[in-house]
Scaffold this active site. Structure first.
Site, PDB file in Angstrom:
ATOM      1  N   LEU A 150       0.855  -1.189   0.000  1.00  0.00           N
ATOM      2  CA  LEU A 150       0.000   0.000   0.000  1.00  0.00           C
ATOM      3  C   LEU A 150       0.887   1.234   0.000  1.00  0.00           C
ATOM      4  CD1 LEU A 150      -2.721  -1.198   2.534  1.00  0.00           C
ATOM      5  CD2 LEU A 150      -2.844  -1.162   0.039  1.00  0.00           C
ATOM      6  N   GLU A 151       0.981   1.898  -1.141  1.00  0.00           N
ATOM      7  CA  GLU A 151       1.922   2.993  -1.302  1.00  0.00           C
ATOM      8  C   GLU A 151       1.310   4.365  -1.055  1.00  0.00           C
ATOM      9  OE1 GLU A 151       4.253   0.308  -4.610  1.00  0.00           O
ATOM     10  OE2 GLU A 151       3.953   2.442  -5.010  1.00  0.00           O
TER      11      GLU A 151
END
Length: 590
Positions: free
Chosen positions: A415-416
Site C-alpha cells: 500500500l503505497e
C-alpha cells in the site's frame, strides 16, 4: 510498486459460464455455452474428474488395444484427421495421443472394444492440455462419460458402467471441445472381464526408481525428485520406512516435518500390477525454523512480483516464473465497493488467454516445487483503505477467501498511499487466525515509509512481528534518504542499500524479516536500478561485512532474509539477468 501498472489493460470477457460440476468456474464464449448445454443434454458432461475406481477383480484385464498409443493410432479412429501421436508429453511409455479440435470438430478419437454381456467395466485414461472428455457408448445400459477442464499436468479420468444382456462390444472415446486447445491422452484402460477380443498385455510390476535426490530443504518440509520408471503410473514416498505420500509425477514434497531434523527417504514405483522394491535411501535435513511467519521457506529467500497485466514486459504464465524465486507475489488484488474488501480477477485477455483453471493449477505446481504464491494488495495505484473495525474485518475475510479460492499461501501488503497501523494490524491478526501458522505475510513499503519507527508502516511491521515473514522495502523511485548513521545517501549505490537496511535491522525487525527490494531492469522502475552485482555486494556487506562501500554496519546480520525484485516479467524481458545473478547468491548466503 511504483510504475507497475503503467499501461495496464483491464479487459473483461462478455460471458462467464459457471460449470456447476466440481464448483469450477470458467469463462466461455456464447457459442461454447450453447454447445455445452446441448452436450450436457446428451449426457456428455456428467462431472469433473472423479475418484479413480479400482479394478472389479484380480482376474480383470485391460480390453483396450494400443492403450498407450505406442503403435501410433493403430486401433483408434480420430475425427477429421484431428489425432496424432507425440513423444512428449507422455504419461507412460514413449508415446501419447494429441488431438486438436477445430471450430466444427471436437477431435473425437474412438476404439471399438470387445466386452462380455452383463458385466461391470471401469474405463479410465490420463489426460492433460485443453478440455478432455472420456466416455463409452453402446453399453446396452446407460452410456457414461466424464471430463475435466484445461490442465497443465496429467489427470486421470475414470468412470464405471455395466453392459447389457446382449452387449458384446462398446465404443470408448476421448474428445476435446470445439475451438479449444489440443488435449493429450495416454494409458487408456477398460478393465473388466475378458471380452475375447484381445487387448494390451497385463502390466508388470515396474522397476525400482533410481536417481532419488533431495532438491530442497525447508524448516518443515523436504522436496525430492527421481528418474521416471517405464510402465509406472504412480510413485510412493516413504519417510523413515513409513508411507509419507503418493504422487503421479517424479517429484514430491513431504511436509509436516520437525525443524533441524534428519530424515531418510525411499521411493517405489507403482502400477496396476503392484509396487516395486524401495529405492536406495537418501537423507534430507530440515532447516532451522524461521523467525515469525514464513511457513517452510528457506533461510534465505528471493521474492518476485508476477504481473497480472501486460505493460510491455514479458507476458508470463505463473508456470513460466523463473525457478530462483521462492516467493511469487501476484500483482495485484483490487479494492471493491465494500470498505476494506479486495478481489482478484485474472487478466486472461491481457495474458494471451491464460485461464483461471490453468492459473490455479500453476499455483499448485509452484507449491509442489517448494515455492510460495501470495496475493499482493495495492501497488502504485492501489486504493484499499482499512481505517475502522468493519473494514479490517472485511479485509481479512476477503483475503482469506482469495487464499481459499486460488490456493494462495498468504498476502503481500504493498500500500503505497499510506495505511492505518491500528486497523491494518487488526486485519492481519484476524487473517492470521483464519489462515493459521503457515501464513506468508510480506510487506513492500517505500523507503520513506521505513525511515523511522514512528512511521505507520514501520509500526505495523513491528506490531505483527510474530507473524511477519519479510519486509522487502523498495530501494528505488525515492531519491536521497537518511541512513542509520544520520548521513544522507543517494539511491543507486551499495551504501544506499546497506545504510537504509540498517534502520530496519536496528529498529526492531529480525534480520530474517528484512529483504532488499530492487528493480529487475531499468525498465522496471523510474529510478534506482542497480546492477545485480551491486545487490550481491550489499547482501555480502550486511551478512558478512565484506564488499561494503563507505558505510559499514557495526555488526553483521547473517540471517538476513534475502532480496526482492519488480518483477519476474521485467527479469524475463532482460534475459533473467537479475534472478540468474542474485538468486544463486541469495541461496548461497551463510
Amino acid at each position: 510498486m511504483p510504475g507497475s501498472r503503467h499501461g495496464r489493460r483491464r479487459i473483461r470477457l462478455p460471458l462467464r459460464l459457471r460449470l456447476l460440476a466440481g464448483s469450477v468456474t470458467t469463462t466461455l464464449t456464447a457459442i461454447l455455452a450453447t454447445a455445452l448445454t446441448a452436450s450436457l443434454a446428451l449426457g456428455l458432461g456428467l462431472g469433473l474428474t472423479v475418484a479413480v475406481a479400482g479394478q472389479a477383480s484380480a482376474a480383470d484385464v485391460n480390453n483396450a488395444k494400443n492403450a498407450g498409443f505406442e503403435s501410433g493410432l493403430t486401433n483408434w479412429t480420430c475425427s477429421a484427421g484431428s489425432g496424432t501421436t507425440v513423444s512428449s508429453p507422455t504419461h507412460g511409455g514413449s508415446a501419447a495421443l494429441k488431438a486438436t479440435p477445430a471450430g466444427q470438430d471436437n477431435a473425437r478419437c474412438t476404439q471399438t472394444v470387445a466386452v462380455k454381456p452383463n458385466s461391470t467395466y471401469t474405463l479410465s485414461a490420463w489426460v492433460r492440455g485443453g478440455y478432455a472428455y472420456l466416455g463409452a457408448t453402446g453399453t446396452g445400459t446407460t452410456d457414461v462419460s466424464t471430463w475435466t477442464p484445461d490442465s497443465s499436468s496429467w489427470k486421470q479420468l475414470s468412470t464405471t458402467f455395466s453392459t447389457g444382456s446382449s452387449t458384446t462390444s462398446v465404443t470408448v472415446y476421448t474428445h476435446g471441445w470445439y475451438g479449444q486447445a489440443a488435449y493429450y491422452a495416454d494409458d487408456v484402460s477398460l478393465y473388466g472381464p475378458d471380452g475375447g477380443g484381445g487387448g494390451d498385455p497385463a502390466p508388470t510390476i515396474p522397476a525400482t526408481p533410481t536417481g532419488v535426490t533431495v532438491t530442497r530443504a525447508a524448516s518443515s518440509s523436504i522436496s525430492l525428485a527421481w528418474s521416471p520408471v517405464s510402465g509406472a503410473t504412480g510413485y510412493t514416498v516413504y519417510r523413515d520406512g513409513t508411507k509419507a505420500t503418493a504422487v503421479t509425477g517424479t517429484s514430491a514434497t513431504v511436509t509436516g516435518l520437525a525443524a533441524s531434523t534428519s530424515y531418510s527417504f525411499q521411493v517405489t514405483a507403482t502400477n496396476a500390477a503392484g509396487e516395486s522394491a524401495k529405492s536406495a535411501a537418501v537423507t534430507g535435513r530440515t532447516t532451522t525454523a524461521p523467525d515469525g511467519g514464513g511457513g517452510s521457506l528457506p533461510k534465505h529467500a528471493v521474492t518476485g512480483y508476477w504481473q497480472n497485466f501486460n505493460n510491455g514486459a514479458t507476458v508470463q504464465k505463473l508456470s513460466d516464473v523463473q525457478s530462483q524465486y521462492d516467493i511469487i507475489a501476484v500483482a495485484f488484488a483490487d479494492a471493491t465497493t465494500t470498505p476494506g474488501a479486495v478481489t482478484f480477477t485474472l487478466d486472461s485477455a491481457g495474458l494471451g488467454g491464460y485461464t483461471v483453471d490453468q492459473f490455479k493449477a500453476d499455483v499448485k505446481a509452484k507449491q509442489a516445487a517448494g515455492k510460495k504464491v501470495i496475493i499482493s494488495v495495492g501497488g502504485e495505484r492501489g486504493t484499499i483503505s482499512v481505517t475502522d473495525p468493519t473494514s479490517a474485518t472485511n479485509f481479512a475475510n476477503s483475503v482469506h477467501t482469495l487464499m481459499q479460492t486460488y490456493g494462495f499461501d498468504g498476502v503481500d501488503i504493498d500500500l503505497e498511499n499510506g495505511l492505518n497501523a491500528t486497523y491494518m494490524t487488526q486485519a492481519l491478526r484476524a487473517l492470521s487466525a483464519k489462515a493459521g501458522p503457515s501464513l506468508i505475510l510480506t510487506m513492500a513499503p517505500q523507503t520513506i515509509d521505513m525511515q523511522s519507527t514512528s512511521n505507520t508502516y514501520f509500526q505495523t511491521a513491528l506490531k505483527v512481528k510474530d507473524i511477519l515473514t519479510v519486509v522487502n522495502m523498495q530501494y528505488y523511485n525515492s531519491g536521497s534518504m537518511l541512513g542509520c548513521d544520520g548521513k544522507v545517501y543517494s539511491q543507486g549505490s551499495v551504501d544506499f542499500l546497506t545504510a537504509l537496511a540498517c534502520i530496519q535491522l536496528e529498529g526492531g525487525l529480525s534480520p530474517s524479516q528484512v529483504g532488499l527490494g530492487l528493480p529487475a531492469s531499468p525498465s522496471g522502475a523510474g529510478s534506482g536500478y542497480v546492477s545485480p552485482s551491486v545487490v550481491n555486494n550489499a547482501l555480502d556487506c550486511l551478512t558478512k561485512g565484506t564488499a561494503c562501500g563507505s558505510f559499514k554496519p557495526s555488526r553483521t546480520y547473517p540471517d538476513l532474509r534475502g532480496a526482492m525484485t519488480w518483477s519476474t516479467n521485467w527479469d524475463a524481458r532482460a534475459g533473467n539477468a537479475w534472478s540468474g545473478v542474485v538468486g544463486p547468491h541469495v541461496h548461497g548466503l551463510p
